[in-house]
Every structure is written in C-alpha cells, then in structure tokens.
Design a protein around this motif. Structure first.
Motif, short mmCIF file in Angstrom:
data_model
loop_
_atom_site.label_atom_id
_atom_site.label_comp_id
_atom_site.label_asym_id
_atom_site.label_seq_id
_atom_site.Cartn_x
_atom_site.Cartn_y
_atom_site.Cartn_z
N SER A 188 -1.23 10.80 2.99
CA SER A 188 -1.55 10.20 4.25
C SER A 188 -2.32 8.81 3.68
O SER A 188 -3.30 8.84 2.91
CB SER A 188 -2.25 10.61 5.42
OG SER A 188 -1.51 11.62 5.82
N PHE A 189 -2.04 7.53 4.02
CA PHE A 189 -2.71 6.39 3.95
C PHE A 189 -3.06 5.95 2.49
O PHE A 189 -3.91 5.27 2.05
CB PHE A 189 -4.28 6.32 4.69
CG PHE A 189 -4.16 6.92 5.93
CD1 PHE A 189 -4.06 6.34 6.97
CD2 PHE A 189 -4.49 8.30 6.22
CE1 PHE A 189 -3.86 6.67 8.41
CE2 PHE A 189 -4.61 8.93 7.53
CZ PHE A 189 -4.33 8.07 8.52
N SER A 190 -1.87 6.48 1.67
CA SER A 190 -2.07 5.94 0.31
C SER A 190 -0.84 5.08 -0.01
O SER A 190 0.47 5.74 -0.11
CB SER A 190 -2.02 7.26 -0.62
OG SER A 190 -1.74 6.72 -1.86
N ALA A 191 -1.19 3.86 0.00
CA ALA A 191 -0.06 3.07 -0.36
C ALA A 191 0.56 3.38 -1.80
O ALA A 191 1.82 3.29 -1.79
CB ALA A 191 -0.45 1.49 -0.50
N GLN A 192 0.08 3.68 -2.58
CA GLN A 192 0.51 3.99 -3.81
C GLN A 192 1.35 5.20 -3.98
O GLN A 192 2.36 5.21 -4.57
CB GLN A 192 -0.66 4.24 -5.11
CG GLN A 192 -0.32 4.24 -6.42
CD GLN A 192 0.65 3.10 -6.98
OE1 GLN A 192 -0.25 1.85 -6.75
NE2 GLN A 192 1.55 3.38 -7.73
#
Length: 343
Positions: A113-117
């Motif tokens: 979650s919340f990890s663009a990469q």
C-alpha cells in the motif's frame, strides 16, 4: 494432456518436441498452451496442429485451445487492513471461482500500500501476461511513467476508485469524488444543527487522488455554507485502523469543541473504537465503505452515515472497460446508508 495412459513416459512427446515440429521456441509453445498473449494467430494454429500430430494434444484438446483466446485481466489492489479493499478482493475471488470458459481469465494481486514504486513495478510485471489491468492508482510520476509505457505497449488500463487524472488512454471507474466530499460536508453541516466548532478529516493518503478530491470538495462546501465550522486539518491514517484510532484519541484530547469527523479513506473501525471508548456519540462521524464494522457502528449510533460504491458494480464496470470499446467516462452512483436503510 490427452495422452494415452499405456504409452511409456519416455516415449511421450514433450513441449520441446512440439516446438521443434512447429519451428518455434519452447517459450512460444508455453504461451500457446497456457493461452497467453503475444502469439500471432498463424503461429498459434501451427503449434496446436503440431501438438495434435505428435499426440501431445487430443483432437478435443486442440479444439478447446483453438477457439478464441479469452482476455487475460489483472486487478491490482493495495494490501493492508482496509475492510472495503478486502471485501473487493473477496468479490473478485468469487468471480474467479464462478468464471466460465468464455469469460476473461482474472487474476488479483495485493501489492504494498501507498508505494508508488511497488505499483509501477507491478504494472510492468503483469503487462507481460495481461491484456488489461485494473488498478487502484497512486498519483505519482513513477506510476504515470509506468502506466504510459504499458499503454504504449498495447495493454489496456483502467483505474478504479482513485485515478491518475487526465492521462491519455486510461479510463477510470469510480465516484465523482469532489461531489462526494461536498456531500459529506453538507451532511455533517446539517447534522451539526448550527453548532460552532471544529471538523476533522482523516485520509489514507493525499497521494490517492480520490482522497485529495474528497478533501477539496469538503472544504469548499464548509466555507460556502457552514462558516461556523472550522477545519482542523487533514491527518493521514494510511487506511490503517490502529493509526486512525490513535489519530482520533489525539483529536478528542486536543480539540475540545470537536463537532464532526469525516474519514475520507477506509478502516473506520479505529475511529469508531476511539469514539466508543471515550463515549463521544456527540461527534458526528461519516466514513466510507459498507463493511461489517461500519454496519455495526451505524447500528449502535457511533457512526452516522456510510458512503459506499457497490463493489460488484465497480468490478463489472472495470472488466467491461478492459474488454470492450473504450468506456464512456461516467461516475458510479454514490450510495449513502443510515441505520434506517441498511441493505
């Protein structure tokens, strides 16, 4: 695969034999037999014919594989404790279990979650198999770059719940989130009955465009219609019940004139737990996602209203958007539930 049970194992043809007879690579044979994309129709038929001639496939198996290949569709969802996203995953799994041979082949993956990469890597990785990908977007340059690459390479994309803005070639399925935020502001303002005080917002992350748009809509209507209510900033709880619980305890301690809370994101259970423990049913609370915990909170009076988007409709519209012509961009219907109209 359709092999004679009496034939010695050593004499049975292998995929390598099929590849040699068809004049293709072993990887191509694997793609054909597993109905993956990336194989020209003429090549696919040559592989199937070679497999039948060698006895690797029966005529019946060849006919089954020779039909039109179903679409491969991947759904990417954020991992974590958000009950609504877990519900969405359960509805997807139910579709997997009931899917017929004529429908698309569905796969669902939960990513960090919340990890663009992590999202960008998942888009690139799954594009090798998928004809279309539906994903919960994070508005970030690395995600935009990955999405643009995947679309340019021929994989269709649809964002669900939260989008990337106006990115060419990517459709969106979700609510009109600015209107949703304004509706939440209107509801809390009306339920406050003219009381003056503070209203607090809790979000998963502003990197979710859906959350920032809901915040903007909420702020706009509060300024227009309810000047007696001041906004006590936005706290990011990352759709985690424990974080939301701690945020709410801090709000109740630090803001003595707290009138209401709007949970822009998910995991409202942490907020209702804090309100329940502190016996603060005077605080108006509106949140998202009709799940067992929010249903219970509305029934007991800790939560005033639930904003919901039907998960089955969300999934159906996303699959339609990936399977057919470019979909018309129209928002999903917002459902609002109170204790008296729970389904």
């Amino acid at each position: 695969m359709g092999m004679d049970g009496d034939q010695p194992v050593a004499d049975r043809p292998q995929q390598a034999d099929v590849a040699a007879r068809a004049g293709v690579s072993l990887a191509t044979v694997d793609r054909v037999l597993n109905r993956r994309k990336g194989v020209k129709e003429r090549t696919r038929q040559r592989v199937l014919e070679a497999a039948r001639e060698l006895g690797f496939l029966s005529e019946r198996e060849e006919a089954a594989l020779g039909g039109e290949r179903p679409l491969n569709i991947v759904v990417l969802l954020p991992a974590g404790s958000n009950p609504y996203l877990r519900l969405l995953g359960e509805r997807l799994r139910a579709r997997l279990d009931s899917a017929g041979p004529a429908g698309p082949v569905l796969r669902c993956f939960f990513i960090e979650s919340f990890s663009a990469q992590a999202l960008a890597e998942a888009l690139r990785r799954n594009a090798a198999w998928a004809d279309g990908i539906a994903f919960f977007a994070i508005e970030h340059p690395v995600v935009r770059e990955a999405a643009a690459e995947v679309v340019a390479a021929g994989t269709r994309l649809v964002t669900i719940v939260s989008d990337l803005g106006s990115v060419p070639g990517i459709a969106h399925v979700g609510l009109d989130n600015r209107a949703v935020g304004r509706t939440a502001g209107l509801l809390i303002g009306r339920l406050s009955g003219g009381r003056a005080g503070a209203v607090a917002l809790v979000a998963g992350s502003r990197h979710y465009r859906a959350h920032s748009e809901r915040e903007a809509g909420f702020l706009s209507i509060q300024e227009e219609l309810f000047p007696q209510l001041r906004i006590h900033g936005m706290r990011e709880g990352h759709d985690d019940a424990a974080e939301n619980y701690r945020h709410t305890l801090a709000l109740l301690e630090q803001v003595p004139d707290l009138v209401g809370i709007y949970n822009v994101g998910g995991s409202s259970g942490g907020i209702t737990r804090a309100l329940r423990e502190q016996d603060r049913q005077d605080v108006i609370f509106v949140g998202h996602g009709l799940t067992p915990d929010t249903r219970r909170a509305v029934l007991e009076g800790t939560m005033d209203a639930i904003f919901d988007q039907d998960p089955d409709m969300l999934i159906s519209r996303a699959i339609e958007g990936l399977s057919g012509p470019a979909p018309v961009q129209r928002p999903l219907k917002l459902d609002i539930y109170f204790s008296e109209n729970l389904p």
